[in-house]
Design a protein around this motif. Structure first.
Motif, short mmCIF file in Angstrom:
data_model
loop_
_atom_site.label_atom_id
_atom_site.label_comp_id
_atom_site.label_asym_id
_atom_site.label_seq_id
_atom_site.Cartn_x
_atom_site.Cartn_y
_atom_site.Cartn_z
N SER A 356 0.84 -1.20 0.00
CA SER A 356 0.00 0.00 0.00
C SER A 356 0.88 1.25 0.00
CB SER A 356 -0.92 -0.02 1.23
OG SER A 356 -1.66 1.16 1.32
N LYS A 360 0.32 3.72 -2.94
CA LYS A 360 -0.53 4.87 -2.62
C LYS A 360 0.25 6.05 -2.02
CE LYS A 360 -4.25 1.61 -2.58
NZ LYS A 360 -5.24 0.82 -1.86
N GLY A 394 -6.21 -2.17 -5.80
CA GLY A 394 -7.62 -1.88 -6.08
C GLY A 394 -7.98 -2.17 -7.52
N SER A 400 -9.36 -4.87 -2.64
CA SER A 400 -9.58 -3.84 -1.63
C SER A 400 -9.71 -2.52 -2.39
CB SER A 400 -8.34 -3.83 -0.74
OG SER A 400 -8.36 -2.76 0.13
N ARG A 404 -8.96 2.59 0.20
CA ARG A 404 -8.56 2.02 1.49
C ARG A 404 -7.03 2.10 1.55
NH1 ARG A 404 -8.47 -4.07 3.42
NH2 ARG A 404 -7.91 -3.69 5.57
N PHE A 406 -3.69 2.14 3.65
CA PHE A 406 -3.15 1.76 4.96
C PHE A 406 -2.35 2.92 5.55
CE2 PHE A 406 -3.70 -2.85 5.56
CZ PHE A 406 -4.24 -3.19 4.35
N ASN A 407 -2.64 3.22 6.79
CA ASN A 407 -1.86 4.23 7.51
C ASN A 407 -0.71 3.49 8.22
OD1 ASN A 407 -0.83 5.80 9.59
ND2 ASN A 407 -2.71 6.98 9.81
N GLN A 411 -1.17 1.20 11.54
CA GLN A 411 -1.01 -0.25 11.32
C GLN A 411 0.09 -0.79 12.23
OE1 GLN A 411 -2.41 -2.62 8.93
NE2 GLN A 411 -4.06 -1.14 8.87
N ARG A 470 -1.53 10.73 0.97
CA ARG A 470 -2.85 10.13 0.89
C ARG A 470 -3.79 11.02 0.06
NH1 ARG A 470 -7.50 10.18 3.71
NH2 ARG A 470 -8.48 8.14 3.94
#
Ligand code: FAD
Length: 481
Positions: A356, A360, A394, A400, A404, A406-407, A411, A470
């Protein structure tokens, strides 16, 4: 290829080994042995491009040791392993012609069904029969279908349909005696395949962690059943715990079959059936990935969802390098990437977080991550790796959603609260307070000093601000579809 002559009186059969480097529960091998004929156990090294996934460097290390183990087991049973290089169709045709082989046996491995069919057709035209068997998955992809007879694209109904088929078949015992064939003497030398890294030997630490081969797989399964299965459901998300089976590289090379793993979990004393079901459900994810790969052979290179073809990825070489080296400034990401480097493996939860982050936070195309994992994972699997990367991006089937994200801070704090996993792979943060272990950049100067951490020197500052990254990713996503 040099000419090789057979001197056995009865015509032999070929067993073509691929992702099934085992003797037990190997349907093709058992059927071949049952013919009572000499068995030419053959492994073919093909050029890159013959498989749907190039052989990665970590996998090459594994393959070397796995082939050694397979050869030793075959020899113990009376047989041997013939290693040859070249395009599979040519090698098979050549060996069949030289030794007067009437039948080639192999287990289907689904990653290149179309090509296998072509090879079978060519052999048949040359008068050689082909017998293909099932065993690499819990169930053949063609057997698990929707009511309309179509392949599933969503996991939960797939899992229900798979269970409705009943238990996978009982595993077969390894053949006790295998009649060998003199042709094996013409084997190429495994060392000449140069599968092992030399300068530097970055795989040196792997031997402390892994035992490639069927015996190592069996041992790993037994340990998991005794020590991990009972706490699998909750424990599998905690990367510091050794709760999951770590069977993935053994499964990827077929040193153990999923049916063996499935049945080993039956009737274990004091283990709640819910734990067993959860483990089997994960095994089924592997089957699901193969269902997707069979339907969409370009799973590793093309977006399943074509709307993602318009996504505006960026590529910053420096950031990508920092990610591969575990130098992003986000401890949970860095610990995962360093576990990958040190062990050729990464915990599943952390795979999701690191993937992620690449996709992202850095907005780097998921295919770059897929390639890196393919090269560095000992369990790199053409279906699981591609399907999982598309899942995180995605862009995949039943993925997913892209939004969405992930931080990495939360996490880390949720799944590695005391930072045990992070400290294991990032010794430079070992002395940092629990409070800041997942966010060293937020620690006051005196706390850093006490822990011997100098940001930008002993440990990097964050490559990007997660919250800004983000927003940037979500803005880019607006243009998809
Ligand atoms: P366990 O939890 O013990 O599970 C048992 C088996 O079930 C595994 O060995 C594996 O074969 C299968 N399995 C478990 N989780 C998954 C899953 N999410 N998807 C598919 N199968 C699963 N797995 C690979 O085998 N090869 C890969 O190349 C691979 N690449 C991945 C890349 C990313 C970005 C992500 C998020 C996941 C990837 N996975 C891959 C899936 C998963 O992370 C590994 O299968 C798992 O971590 C292996 O550890 P284990 O054997 O202890 O798993």
């Amino acid at each position: 290829m040099e000419t090789i002559l057979a001197d056995d009186t009865s015509s032999p059969v070929i067993v073509w080994f691929r992702r099934d480097l085992r003797l037990a529960d190997n349907a093709a091998l058992s059927a071949a042995v049952e013919t009572g004929r000499p068995v030419i156990a053959l492994f073919i090294r093909e050029a890159a491009g013959a498989s749907s996934m190039p052989l990665g460097a970590a996998q090459a290390w594994w393959l070397h040791h796995s082939l050694l183990a397979l050869k030793a087991s075959l020899q113990q049973a009376g047989g041997d392993l013939l290693l040859l290089s070249g395009p599979a169709e040519d090698v098979l045709a050549h060996v069949a012609a030289e030794a007067g082989v009437e039948t080639v046996y192999f287990n289907r491995c689904y990653e290149r069904d179309e090509r296998d069919r072509g090879i079978a057709r060519a052999l048949k035209q040359a008068g050689v029969a082909v017998q293909a068997f099932h065993g690499q998955l819990l169930s053949e992809p063609s057997a698990v279908r929707t009511g309309a007879g179509k392949p599933f694209r969503v996991f939960t109904p797939f899992w229900k349909a798979l269970q409705a088929l009943g238990e996978p078949r009982e595993p077969m015992a390894a053949p006790k005696a295998i009649a060998g064939h003199s042709l094996s003497a013409a084997s190429e030398n495994l060392d000449d395949w140069n599968l092992l890294p030399v300068r530097p030997n970055w795989a040196a630490p792997f031997v402390d962690v892994w035992t490639p081969g069927e015996a190592g797989a069996r041992e790993r399964l037994e340990t998991f059943i005794e020590e991990g299965l009972g706490n699998y459901k909750a424990g599998r998300d905690i990367p510091a715990l050794e709760v999951t089976s770590r069977l993935s590289p053994h499964l990827a090379h077929g040193e153990i079959s999923p049916a063996q793993a499935w049945h080993a979990a039956t009737g274990v004393p004091d283990v709640d059936p819910a734990q067993v079901t959860h483990f089997r459900r994960e095994l089924a994810w592997r089957d699901f990935s193969y269902t997707l790969l069979v339907e969409f052979p370009e799973l590793a290179t093309r977006n399943w969802n074509p709307s993602f073809d318009d996504f505006q990825w960026t590529f910053d070489e420096r950031q990508f390098r920092a990610w591969t080296k575990g130098q992003t400034g986000y401890p949970i990401v860095d610990a995962g990437m360093r576990q990958l480097w040190q062990e050729g493996y990464m915990h599943n939860r952390v795979r999701m977080i690191t993937a992620s982050f690449l996709i992202k936070d850095l907005m780097i195309d998921w295919r770059k991550g897929e390639e890196w994992f393919s090269d560095t994972l000992v369990d790199a699997d053409p279906a699981n790796n591609a399907a999982s990367w598309q899942w995180v991006a995605g862009s995949g089937a039943d993925a997913s959603p892209f939004f969405r994200i992930f931080n990495p801070l939360l996490q880390g704090e949720k799944f590695d609260p005391g930072g045990e996993y992070v400290r294991r792979y990032l010794p430079e943060l070992d002395k940092l307070d629990d409070k800041y272990i997942h966010r060293p950049f937020a620690a006051p100067e005196d706390v850093l000093q006490k822990a011997g951490v100098v940001l930008g020197e002993t440990y990097p500052r964050p490559l990007v601000d997660h919250f800004e990254a983000r927003d940037r990713a979500l803005a880019a996503y607006k243009n998809v579809g």
